[in-house]
Scaffold this motif. Structure first.
Motif, PDB file in Angstrom:
ATOM      1  N   ALA A 114       6.349   0.149  -1.695  1.00  0.00           N
ATOM      2  CA  ALA A 114       7.679  -0.321  -1.278  1.00  0.00           C
ATOM      3  C   ALA A 114       7.615  -0.646   0.275  1.00  0.00           C
ATOM      4  CB  ALA A 114       8.773   0.622  -1.504  1.00  0.00           C
ATOM      5  N   ARG A 115       6.567   0.444   1.053  1.00  0.00           N
ATOM      6  CA  ARG A 115       6.324   0.259   2.435  1.00  0.00           C
ATOM      7  C   ARG A 115       5.816  -1.026   2.722  1.00  0.00           C
ATOM      8  NH1 ARG A 115       2.471   4.092   4.802  1.00  0.00           N
ATOM      9  NH2 ARG A 115       1.214   2.155   4.587  1.00  0.00           N
ATOM     10  N   LYS A 116       4.721  -1.306   1.837  1.00  0.00           N
ATOM     11  CA  LYS A 116       3.817  -2.421   2.057  1.00  0.00           C
ATOM     12  C   LYS A 116       4.533  -3.587   1.789  1.00  0.00           C
ATOM     13  CE  LYS A 116      -0.352   0.101   0.648  1.00  0.00           C
ATOM     14  NZ  LYS A 116      -1.068   0.179   2.009  1.00  0.00           N
ATOM     15  N   LEU A 117       5.444  -3.676   0.809  1.00  0.00           N
ATOM     16  CA  LEU A 117       6.436  -4.763   0.730  1.00  0.00           C
ATOM     17  C   LEU A 117       7.378  -5.105   2.013  1.00  0.00           C
ATOM     18  CD1 LEU A 117       7.135  -7.194  -1.149  1.00  0.00           C
ATOM     19  CD2 LEU A 117       8.866  -5.667  -2.393  1.00  0.00           C
ATOM     20  N   ALA A 118       7.824  -4.007   2.443  1.00  0.00           N
ATOM     21  CA  ALA A 118       8.767  -4.024   3.823  1.00  0.00           C
ATOM     22  C   ALA A 118       7.898  -4.556   4.878  1.00  0.00           C
ATOM     23  CB  ALA A 118       9.338  -2.487   4.007  1.00  0.00           C
ATOM     24  N   ALA A 119       6.626  -4.206   5.011  1.00  0.00           N
ATOM     25  CA  ALA A 119       5.948  -4.761   5.991  1.00  0.00           C
ATOM     26  C   ALA A 119       5.549  -6.314   5.931  1.00  0.00           C
ATOM     27  CB  ALA A 119       4.597  -4.007   6.138  1.00  0.00           C
ATOM     28  N   LEU A 120       5.317  -6.568   4.825  1.00  0.00           N
ATOM     29  CA  LEU A 120       5.136  -7.965   4.601  1.00  0.00           C
ATOM     30  C   LEU A 120       6.514  -8.858   4.582  1.00  0.00           C
ATOM     31  CD1 LEU A 120       2.983  -7.773   1.224  1.00  0.00           C
ATOM     32  CD2 LEU A 120       2.469  -9.154   3.436  1.00  0.00           C
ATOM     33  N   ARG A 121       7.492  -8.134   4.420  1.00  0.00           N
ATOM     34  CA  ARG A 121       8.846  -8.900   4.451  1.00  0.00           C
ATOM     35  C   ARG A 121       9.136  -9.130   5.944  1.00  0.00           C
ATOM     36  NH1 ARG A 121      12.020  -5.933   1.272  1.00  0.00           N
ATOM     37  NH2 ARG A 121      11.517  -7.047  -0.737  1.00  0.00           N
ATOM     38  N   SER A 122       8.805  -7.996   6.607  1.00  0.00           N
ATOM     39  CA  SER A 122       9.120  -8.228   8.176  1.00  0.00           C
ATOM     40  C   SER A 122       8.104  -9.422   8.745  1.00  0.00           C
ATOM     41  CB  SER A 122       9.082  -6.949   8.986  1.00  0.00           C
ATOM     42  OG  SER A 122       9.764  -5.836   8.502  1.00  0.00           O
ATOM     43  N   PHE A 123       6.917  -9.075   8.356  1.00  0.00           N
ATOM     44  CA  PHE A 123       5.912 -10.217   9.024  1.00  0.00           C
ATOM     45  C   PHE A 123       6.354 -11.607   8.761  1.00  0.00           C
ATOM     46  CE2 PHE A 123       2.175 -12.418   8.003  1.00  0.00           C
ATOM     47  CZ  PHE A 123       1.344 -12.540   9.258  1.00  0.00           C
ATOM     48  N   TYR A 153       2.049  -0.473   9.576  1.00  0.00           N
ATOM     49  CA  TYR A 153       2.560  -2.050   9.301  1.00  0.00           C
ATOM     50  C   TYR A 153       1.426  -2.878   9.655  1.00  0.00           C
ATOM     51  CZ  TYR A 153       7.584  -1.321   8.304  1.00  0.00           C
ATOM     52  OH  TYR A 153       8.878  -1.253   7.698  1.00  0.00           O
ATOM     53  N   HIS A 154       0.510  -2.659  10.543  1.00  0.00           N
ATOM     54  CA  HIS A 154      -0.670  -3.419  10.969  1.00  0.00           C
ATOM     55  C   HIS A 154      -1.450  -3.503   9.755  1.00  0.00           C
ATOM     56  CE1 HIS A 154      -3.836  -5.068  13.290  1.00  0.00           C
ATOM     57  NE2 HIS A 154      -4.589  -4.480  12.488  1.00  0.00           N
ATOM     58  N   ASN A 155      -1.704  -2.097   9.267  1.00  0.00           N
ATOM     59  CA  ASN A 155      -2.951  -1.844   8.060  1.00  0.00           C
ATOM     60  C   ASN A 155      -2.331  -2.492   6.939  1.00  0.00           C
ATOM     61  OD1 ASN A 155      -4.487  -0.439   9.908  1.00  0.00           O
ATOM     62  ND2 ASN A 155      -3.748   1.763   9.431  1.00  0.00           N
ATOM     63  N   ASP A 156      -0.873  -2.311   6.775  1.00  0.00           N
ATOM     64  CA  ASP A 156      -0.454  -2.930   5.399  1.00  0.00           C
ATOM     65  C   ASP A 156      -0.543  -4.556   5.468  1.00  0.00           C
ATOM     66  OD1 ASP A 156       0.457  -0.703   4.625  1.00  0.00           O
ATOM     67  OD2 ASP A 156       2.450  -0.667   5.239  1.00  0.00           O
ATOM     68  N   ILE A 157      -0.256  -5.161   6.462  1.00  0.00           N
ATOM     69  CA  ILE A 157      -0.579  -6.555   6.457  1.00  0.00           C
ATOM     70  C   ILE A 157      -2.106  -6.912   6.379  1.00  0.00           C
ATOM     71  CG2 ILE A 157      -0.091  -8.691   7.957  1.00  0.00           C
ATOM     72  CD1 ILE A 157       2.321  -7.259   6.744  1.00  0.00           C
ATOM     73  N   ALA A 158      -3.016  -6.034   7.455  1.00  0.00           N
ATOM     74  CA  ALA A 158      -4.400  -6.353   7.305  1.00  0.00           C
ATOM     75  C   ALA A 158      -4.767  -6.158   5.734  1.00  0.00           C
ATOM     76  CB  ALA A 158      -5.121  -5.454   8.136  1.00  0.00           C
ATOM     77  N   GLN A 159      -4.300  -5.206   4.970  1.00  0.00           N
ATOM     78  CA  GLN A 159      -5.017  -4.889   3.449  1.00  0.00           C
ATOM     79  C   GLN A 159      -4.521  -6.153   2.859  1.00  0.00           C
ATOM     80  OE1 GLN A 159      -3.012  -1.661   1.675  1.00  0.00           O
ATOM     81  NE2 GLN A 159      -4.401  -1.549  -0.067  1.00  0.00           N
ATOM     82  N   PHE A 160      -3.303  -6.774   2.955  1.00  0.00           N
ATOM     83  CA  PHE A 160      -3.056  -7.863   2.196  1.00  0.00           C
ATOM     84  C   PHE A 160      -3.957  -9.162   2.523  1.00  0.00           C
ATOM     85  CE2 PHE A 160      -0.513 -11.954   2.216  1.00  0.00           C
ATOM     86  CZ  PHE A 160      -0.435 -11.984   0.844  1.00  0.00           C
ATOM     87  N   LEU A 161      -4.254  -9.044   3.606  1.00  0.00           N
ATOM     88  CA  LEU A 161      -4.872 -10.322   4.305  1.00  0.00           C
ATOM     89  C   LEU A 161      -6.439 -10.299   3.683  1.00  0.00           C
ATOM     90  CD1 LEU A 161      -3.740 -10.907   7.890  1.00  0.00           C
ATOM     91  CD2 LEU A 161      -3.271 -12.349   5.938  1.00  0.00           C
ATOM     92  N   ASN A 162      -6.616  -8.982   3.481  1.00  0.00           N
ATOM     93  CA  ASN A 162      -8.121  -8.760   3.122  1.00  0.00           C
ATOM     94  C   ASN A 162      -8.274  -9.129   1.633  1.00  0.00           C
ATOM     95  OD1 ASN A 162      -9.474  -7.902   5.583  1.00  0.00           O
ATOM     96  ND2 ASN A 162      -8.690  -5.786   5.280  1.00  0.00           N
ATOM     97  N   TYR A 163      -7.127  -8.721   0.878  1.00  0.00           N
ATOM     98  CA  TYR A 163      -7.091  -9.045  -0.445  1.00  0.00           C
ATOM     99  C   TYR A 163      -7.313 -10.368  -0.667  1.00  0.00           C
ATOM    100  CZ  TYR A 163      -5.010  -9.757  -5.039  1.00  0.00           C
ATOM    101  OH  TYR A 163      -4.598 -10.247  -6.318  1.00  0.00           O
ATOM    102  N   GLN A 172      -4.153 -14.396  14.377  1.00  0.00           N
ATOM    103  CA  GLN A 172      -3.411 -14.855  15.390  1.00  0.00           C
ATOM    104  C   GLN A 172      -1.810 -14.139  15.203  1.00  0.00           C
ATOM    105  OE1 GLN A 172      -3.994 -19.074  15.318  1.00  0.00           O
ATOM    106  NE2 GLN A 172      -5.206 -18.667  17.451  1.00  0.00           N
ATOM    107  N   ALA A 173      -1.417 -14.417  13.881  1.00  0.00           N
ATOM    108  CA  ALA A 173      -0.170 -13.764  13.364  1.00  0.00           C
ATOM    109  C   ALA A 173       0.105 -12.353  13.384  1.00  0.00           C
ATOM    110  CB  ALA A 173       0.177 -14.698  12.155  1.00  0.00           C
ATOM    111  N   LEU A 174      -0.829 -11.876  13.024  1.00  0.00           N
ATOM    112  CA  LEU A 174      -1.034 -10.383  13.054  1.00  0.00           C
ATOM    113  C   LEU A 174      -0.927  -9.739  14.410  1.00  0.00           C
ATOM    114  CD1 LEU A 174      -0.789  -7.891  11.520  1.00  0.00           C
ATOM    115  CD2 LEU A 174      -3.600  -7.904  11.023  1.00  0.00           C
TER     116      LEU A 174
END
Length: 298
Positions: A77-86, A27-37, A5-7
Motif C-alpha cells: 500500500a505504501r509503494k502504491l501511495a508513492a507511485l500515486r504521488s509520483f 518514497y524514493h526507494n519505492d519509485i526506484a524499485q518500480f523503475l528497476n523492475y 530526471q522525474a525521480l
C-alpha cells in the motif's frame, strides 16, 4: 522526460513539502524499485525509461510481482501511495497526460487483532504488586484501573483525586479530544485506591504519584508494567493497552453487549469496538471444540 530526471524532481517536491527524511528516502526507494523492475522487464537501463512508458498494466504487473514475493499488504500500500504521488506530480507538471495509477485500488489492510491477556494471566499479574509498600500499593491501583475500568494509559495518568467518586464507585475520565466520560470501577479498584491514599504522604491533586511526589507519567506506567510482568513470570511484553484489550475481551466473553463495551471504552464508532468480537469468536470456538461431543471427529 526520462525517469531518473522525474525521480529527482519528485525528491525535490517531497523536500519542499517538509516531509521527513525517512519519508523522502522511502518514497524514493519505492519509485526506484518500480523503475528497476520496469527496466528489467524491458531489458534497458531504468534511467533511460521515458515516463510515457509507465502504464497501468506495468504498475499492476509490478504489484503482482511483489505479491508473489510475499510482501505484506501494508508495504504494498505504501509503494502504491508513492507511485500515486509520483504520477500525480508528473501530471501536474505536464509530463504525463493521465495518471496510470489512479484506477488501481490500494490493497485492503486486515486489522491486526489486539493482544490481550487470558484471565489466568491477568489474575497472576494482579497478585504481583507488594501492597505493603506505598509504591506497590500505587502499582496495584495502576493494574486495577487499566484492567478493571479499561482506561487508556493517558487517561489513567491524567486522573486527579477529585475524579474518583468513592461513594458511587465511578471515575470521571478525560479521553481523546478532552471528551469526558463516566466509567465504573470495581470494588478491588476502590479498595486499592483507599489503601494507596492512606499510605501516601503527599496530598497533591494527581491520583498517582512517582517516588518524588510528582504526577506519574505515561512512560513511568509503561515501565511499571514491564517490571510487574517480569516479576509475574509472564512470557510476553506487557503494554498498557493490553490491559484495556483484556478488559474489553473479558467483558464480551462474559456476555456484555457490544454497545455497552463501546461506551465503557469511549469509542466514538462501534466499528472500533467490533474488533474484539473476533477474539470472543476464537474463545467460543475453543469452548465449542472442547465441549461439544461432535465438534471434532476422533
Amino acid at each position: 522526460m526520462l525517469a531518473d530526471q522525474a525521480l529527482a524532481l519528485f525528491d525535490g517536491q517531497l523536500k519542499s513539502q517538509n516531509r521527513s527524511e525517512h519519508t523522502v528516502i522511502a518514497y524514493h526507494n519505492d519509485i526506484a524499485q518500480f523503475l528497476n523492475y520496469l527496466g528489467q522487464e524491458k531489458s534497458c537501463d531504468p534511467g533511460e525509461i521515458s515516463l510515457e512508458e509507465i502504464s497501468v498494466e506495468w504498475v499492476r504487473s509490478f504489484l503482482g510481482d511483489l505479491t508473489d514475493q510475499g510482501l505484506e499488504r501494508k508495504s504494498m500500500a505504501r509503494k502504491l501511495a508513492a507511485l500515486r504521488s509520483f504520477s500525480k506530480l508528473m501530471c501536474k507538471e505536464g509530463y504525463l497526460d493521465h495518471n496510470p495509477v489512479q484506477r488501481i485500488s490500494s490493497p485492503k489492510l486486515g486489522k491486526k487483532l489486539p493482544d490481550f491477556l487470558y484471565l489466568e494471566q491477568m489474575e497472576k499479574l494482579l497478585k504481583t504488586p507488594d501492597c505493603a509498600t506505598v509504591l506497590g500499593a500505587r502499582d496495584q491501583v495502576v493494574l486495577e484501573l487499566l484492567y478493571g475500568s479499561g482506561l487508556r494509559v493517558s487517561e489513567l495518568a491524567g486522573l486527579n483525586q477529585e475524579d474518583v467518586d468513592q461513594d458511587q464507585m465511578l471515575l470521571r475520565v478525560r479521553g481523546k479530544g478532552k471528551k469526558e466520560r463516566i466509567v465504573p470501577m470495581t470494588e478491588y479498584a476502590l479498595k486499592a485506591i483507599q489503601v494507596y491514599l492512606d499510605m501516601r504522604e503527599h496530598s497533591q491533586r494527581p491520583l498517582l504519584l512517582n517516588y518524588q511526589g510528582s504526577r506519574l507519567s505515561v512512560r513511568s506506567i509503561r515501565r511499571i508494567l514491564d517490571k510487574l510482568a517480569l516479576e509475574a513470570g509472564l512470557p510476553q511484553h506487557i503494554h498498557p493497552h493490553m490491559l484495556r484489550h483484556s478488559f474489553a475481551t473479558h467483558l464480551l466473553d462474559g456476555g456484555a453487549d457490544l454497545r455497552s463495551v463501546q461506551e465503557l471504552l469511549g469509542h466514538a464508532k462501534l466499528s472500533s469496538t467490533q474488533i474484539y468480537t473476533h477474539l470472543t469468536r476464537e474463545h467460543l470456538r475453543q469452548v465449542y471444540d472442547e465441549t461439544h461431543p461432535h465438534a471434532k471427529s476422533n
